[in-house]
Design a protein around this motif. Structure first.
Motif, PDB file in Angstrom:
ATOM      1  N   UNK B 431       0.813  -1.335   0.196  1.00 24.75           N
ATOM      2  CA  UNK B 431      -0.128  -0.381   0.283  1.00 24.75           C
ATOM      3  C   UNK B 431       0.922   1.167   0.057  1.00 24.75           C
ATOM      4  N   UNK B 432       1.895   0.914   0.846  1.00 23.65           N
ATOM      5  CA  UNK B 432       2.736   2.096   0.916  1.00 23.65           C
ATOM      6  C   UNK B 432       3.418   2.936  -0.641  1.00 23.65           C
ATOM      7  N   UNK B 433       3.880   1.387  -0.859  1.00 25.52           N
ATOM      8  CA  UNK B 433       5.444   1.645  -1.956  1.00 25.52           C
ATOM      9  C   UNK B 433       3.810   2.005  -3.130  1.00 25.52           C
ATOM     10  N   UNK B 434       2.478   1.799  -2.684  1.00 19.30           N
ATOM     11  CA  UNK B 434       2.049   2.157  -4.382  1.00 19.30           C
ATOM     12  C   UNK B 434       1.785   3.410  -4.092  1.00 19.30           C
ATOM     13  N   UNK B 435       1.122   3.973  -3.063  1.00 19.21           N
ATOM     14  CA  UNK B 435       0.754   5.158  -3.005  1.00 19.21           C
ATOM     15  C   UNK B 435       1.954   5.445  -3.111  1.00 19.21           C
ATOM     16  N   UNK B 436       3.132   5.330  -3.227  1.00 14.14           N
ATOM     17  CA  UNK B 436       4.396   6.461  -3.792  1.00 14.14           C
ATOM     18  C   UNK B 436       4.202   6.816  -4.875  1.00 14.14           C
ATOM     19  N   UNK B 437       4.193   5.083  -5.345  1.00 18.89           N
ATOM     20  CA  UNK B 437       3.915   5.030  -6.881  1.00 18.89           C
ATOM     21  C   UNK B 437       2.652   5.940  -8.002  1.00 18.89           C
ATOM     22  N   UNK B 438       1.540   5.468  -6.796  1.00 23.27           N
ATOM     23  CA  UNK B 438       0.941   6.700  -7.902  1.00 23.27           C
ATOM     24  C   UNK B 438       0.813   8.063  -7.805  1.00 23.27           C
ATOM     25  N   UNK B 439       1.811   8.142  -6.733  1.00 25.40           N
ATOM     26  CA  UNK B 439       2.235   9.303  -6.400  1.00 25.40           C
ATOM     27  C   UNK B 439       3.270  10.213  -7.663  1.00 25.40           C
ATOM     28  N   UNK B 440       4.058   9.584  -7.945  1.00 22.96           N
ATOM     29  CA  UNK B 440       5.521   9.785  -8.262  1.00 22.96           C
ATOM     30  C   UNK B 440       4.545   9.354  -9.979  1.00 22.96           C
ATOM     31  N   UNK B 441       3.814   9.187 -10.328  1.00 26.80           N
ATOM     32  CA  UNK B 441       3.602   8.778 -11.349  1.00 26.80           C
ATOM     33  C   UNK B 441       2.379   8.724 -12.117  1.00 26.80           C
TER      34      UNK B 441
END
Lengths: 340, 486
Positions: B431-441
């Motif tokens: 979830x945390x990684x996906x949240x970060x990925x969502x923000x970035x990409x």
């Protein structure tokens, strides 16, 4: 234990717990019913005409929380006799604001399986012009000084990944075209000159400068920012940190806001401040309690805001220049708008 | 109902069973599906009641915090990381404590009881900090009870019906979760917004669940009895001869059982009381290649499972779902879960638990794929939610059934807790990684990355294949033993 005994114990448990449940529900219902009777000691309240039109005298229109038949209705009082008799409108709202003859009312409707919330745009006579379904619990509402633009914020739960996290959704409506921006998150965020995007972006507490420009709060990565928004460009730009629920003064030179202060308890983390937009100087106000509200400017020198009271909330005033001490404006009242 | 079996949950004909009793049990078993054992029914009922109670509170909590307490709930999420860590630790401790002395019921009861007490405690908490503590205690209760409860289910269910037993339990659990908010709505209406009344009703319902657990769930003795016969039936080649000849007294069962198997894992055959279960032994489970591979695979797949809320956000974003219909999306998943939990449990027992577990992830992969194509409309939306529900039905209980077959009875609760914790933490990390990925990409790129990761993890897990599968083929051998008439 024999089976018969087990079943008997279960039966008795269900009986006792069922009785406690039903009793408590009935007690709560009876307690609420009492709130429909006229409250002793409060200002008198009668039905009458409440209008948002600018008239000869300045008035306050607000949600009256006084117990009695007019509980939670919008009511009106003269600005110079706020604690006096109230005129009730028969229009019920959770949150309210108005400017230049346009009102916005965030209300709750009973649904069949769940609560429903609506944002209703009201005309001068508090009649509905149009309504919009909102998915969340209403918290803030504002109208631009011209009465054309309307904004509201609701709390939404259930779309966070951590579990107990909530988010906010802020919508902006143009009443001249009925164009609705459902979420400010659709705007481009510019932070320190760069485009910023994060899933945990949350906006709340819009205050309009004019029909194209507004201020609001952006929460992201556990920090809050004051942002300046541009409706036509669909952008918001961060200005400074630790500013929540801004409220622009009528002359457009200062912002009242709540600020998290160091050393305050986590249950009461905010203090009310005023930011001078020309000098960028922050002035703490004479209210030392935690204020969790988007303050309203009574005039260019005085702020009004809500604090918890015996009947939901009371409205208090404080000078905007950091002097003086808070004074209670009225009891059992919330979400005021200055008319006229 | 099935009450006659209460003191001795359907014990598959073990050594020393009274012939008459066994015949009666045999006849009774014919009337109900084999997987619907007394214990599964009781624990399913407890979970149903508890979920009604807790979902009632969940449904009104935001409203309570905002309108009644006047809190700005935005600060709440900050503690989530800490809660998750605590929850993982508690889960391991709960699982381990339950194995020591076979105290499954006691540890589960403490967990359910703690959560029940949190309901009235909400009325005493008025600040963000105290509300946060009550919610943390509630989660602690949930963390404590999950592994012991699942261990009880797995120890009570015959080896060849493990997955469908979990399926029945999960279906009852989900039904409670669906019913809770509806009940909350009507209680709030009857009590005219009296939150205190709602919390008290929720408390009374939760307490009823605890009472049902205490009264009807099998205790220590009953569990160890079934556990032994399960161990016996799981190794039919060795146990069958003993089965027919040995008719010893109850007291000797344990001894016989431990003599029956000469496996390297001594803990597997002894009763929980017998083995000294230390933390070292519990973590030693990871030295067993089967358990280790299973845990690694659960972790890998967990790392590629984006959380529900992200799925709903993407569905709502792409499918043009109005804000008003947004709360219905989780209902769609739950409905799929409820409908498919039992059928997919049956499938897992028949075709292999690991296969169905993996197939569930393939279904999820398909759902991601549909989301990636950005097709609009009702049909793809329904398919995605259905696949999402099917994913839970194919993985939640099935993983426990798969893990149960790899973990010896004496360490069942610890083992299940270990696998659950690995999976839960991996999902949170995702979830945390996906949240970060969502923000970035942006959402599509993040979803694309998650899809690729999931595909790789499914592939890797298929190659690792932690279990020599547990389909009917391998467990039918146990059946004749069970059904041998005395």
């Amino acid at each position: 234990m024999r089976n018969r005994a087990r079943l008997l114990v279960l039966f008795l448990t269900v009986l006792v717990l069922g009785a406690v449940s039903i009793g408590w529900v009935r007690y709560a219902a009876a307690r609420e019913a009492r709130k429909d009777r006229q409250q002793d000691g409060g200002p008198p309240m009668t039905s009458g005409q409440v209008t948002l039109a600018a008239g000869a005298s300045r008035r306050l229109v607000f949600r009256s929380m006084l117990w009695g038949p007019h509980r939670d209705e919008l009511a009106s009082v003269p600005a110079n006799d706020a604690a006096g008799p109230r005129t009730a409108s028969k229009v019920s709202c959770l949150r309210f604001y108005a400017a230049a003859g346009t009102g916005v009312c965030l209300r709750r409707l009973p649904g069949t399986l769940a609560e429903k919330y609506q944002a209703v745009v009201l005309d001068v006579n508090l009649h509905e012009r149009r309504h919009f379904t909102v998915n969340g619990i209403p918290t803030r509402a504002r109208v631009s000084p011209s009465g054309r633009m309307v904004a509201w914020t609701v709390f939404v739960s259930g779309d966070s990944y951590g579990g107990t996290q909530f988010s906010t959704r802020t919508s902006i409506l143009d009443t001249s075209t009925w164009t609705l921006v459902r979420s400010l998150e659709d705007y481009q965020v510019i932070m320190n000159g760069k485009v910023h995007h994060s899933v945990d972006d949350n906006f709340w507490g819009v205050t309009f400068a004019d029909d194209d420009h507004f201020y609001a709060t952006l929460g992201t990565h556990a920090k809050t920012y004051l942002v300046r928004g541009d409706v036509r460009a669909r952008t918001v730009t961060t200005l400074r940190e630790n500013v929540e629920c801004p409220s622009l003064s009528p002359d457009g030179t200062r912002l009242a806001f709540k600020k998290r202060v160091a050393g305050a308890s986590p249950d009461a983390p905010w203090r009310e401040y005023v930011l001078d937009l020309r000098t960028l100087r922050e002035t703490p106000l004479g209210e030392h309690r935690s204020v969790d509200d988007q303050a309203v400017w009574l005039d260019d020198d005085t702020l009004v805001y809500a604090l918890a009271g015996d009947y939901g909330a009371d409205l208090w005033t404080i000078p905007a220049d950091g002097s003086g001490s808070p004074a209670r404006l009225m009891t059992a009242a919330l979400a005021p708008a200055v008319i006229g | 109902m099935y009450l006659a079996d209460a003191p001795a949950i359907p014990v598959p004909a073990g050594p020393g069973t009274d012939p008459g009793q066994q015949a009666a049990a045999h006849a009774r078993r014919r009337l109900l599906p084999r997987s619907l054992t007394y214990t599964v029914l009781v624990l399913g009922t407890v979970s149903f009641i508890t979920d009604v109670s807790s979902e009632m509170v969940t449904a009104v909590l935001p409203l309570y915090l905002v309108t009644e307490l006047g809190l700005s709930p935005l600060g709440f999420g900050l503690l989530d990381g800490i809660y998750n860590g605590v929850s993982a630790l508690v889960r391991l401790v709960g699982g381990h404590a339950a194995d020591r002395g076979g105290r499954y019921k006691a540890v589960a009861a403490i967990g359910y009881g703690l959560s029940a007490l949190c309901k009235p405690a909400l009325l005493l908490a008025h600040g963000i900090a105290s509300i946060g503590m009550v919610l943390a205690a509630d989660r602690t209760g949930k963390g404590l009870r999950t592994a012991p409860r699942d261990a009880m289910i797995s120890l009570a269910a015959p080896a060849e019906t493990q997955a469908r037993s979990f399926g029945i339990h999960r279906a009852m659990d989900t039904a409670g979760a669906l019913l809770g908010p509806v009940i909350a709505f009507y209680v709030m209406r009857a009590a005219v917004d009296g939150f205190d009344a709602l919390f008290m009703v929720s408390f009374c319902i939760a307490t009823t669940g605890v009472v049902v657990l205490l009264l009807f769930a099998p205790g220590r003795a009953a569990i160890s009895r079934t556990a032994i016969s399960q161990t016996a039936t799981a190794r039919p080649a060795r146990s069958a001869p003993v089965e027919d000849t040995d008719r010893t007294k109850n007291a000797d069962r344990t001894k016989n059982a431990s003599e029956m198997t000469v496996a390297a894992d001594a803990a597997a055959v002894r009763t929980p009381q017998e083995v000294h279960i230390s933390l070292r032994v519990a973590f030693g489970l990871l030295r067993r290649p089967e358990v280790r591979r299973l845990a690694v695979c659960a972790l890998l797949l967990g790392l590629a499972t984006i959380s529900d809320s992200f799925v709903y956000l993407i569905v709502a974003h792409d499918g043009g779902i109005s804000d008003g219909s947004f709360p219905l999306l989780p209902v769609g998943t739950s409905a799929g879960f409820l409908l498919l939990a039992v059928p997919l449990g049956l499938a897992a027992d028949r075709f292999g638990r690991w296969r169905v577990f993996l197939a569930g992830h393939v279904g999820l992969l398909a759902a991601y794929g549909i989301l990636l194509t950005r097709v609009h409309g009702v049909a793809p939306l329904v398919i995605v939610l259905f696949l999402h529900g099917a994913f839970y039905a194919a993985t939640d209980g099935v993983l426990m059934a798969a893990a149960a077959s790899a973990v010896p009875a004496a360490l069942r609760s610890s083992g299940l807790a270990l696998v659950q914790t690995g999976q839960a933490n991996a999902r949170f990390a995702c979830s945390l990684l996906f949240g970060a990925a969502w923000s970035a990409w942006g959402d599509q790129a993040a979803l694309g990355a998650a899809t690729v990761t999931l595909a790789v993890c499914v592939g890797a897990s298929a190659v690792l294949r932690p279990l020599r599968d547990t389909g009917t083929s391998s467990s039918t051998a146990a059946q004749p033993v069970r059904d041998v008439p005395a």
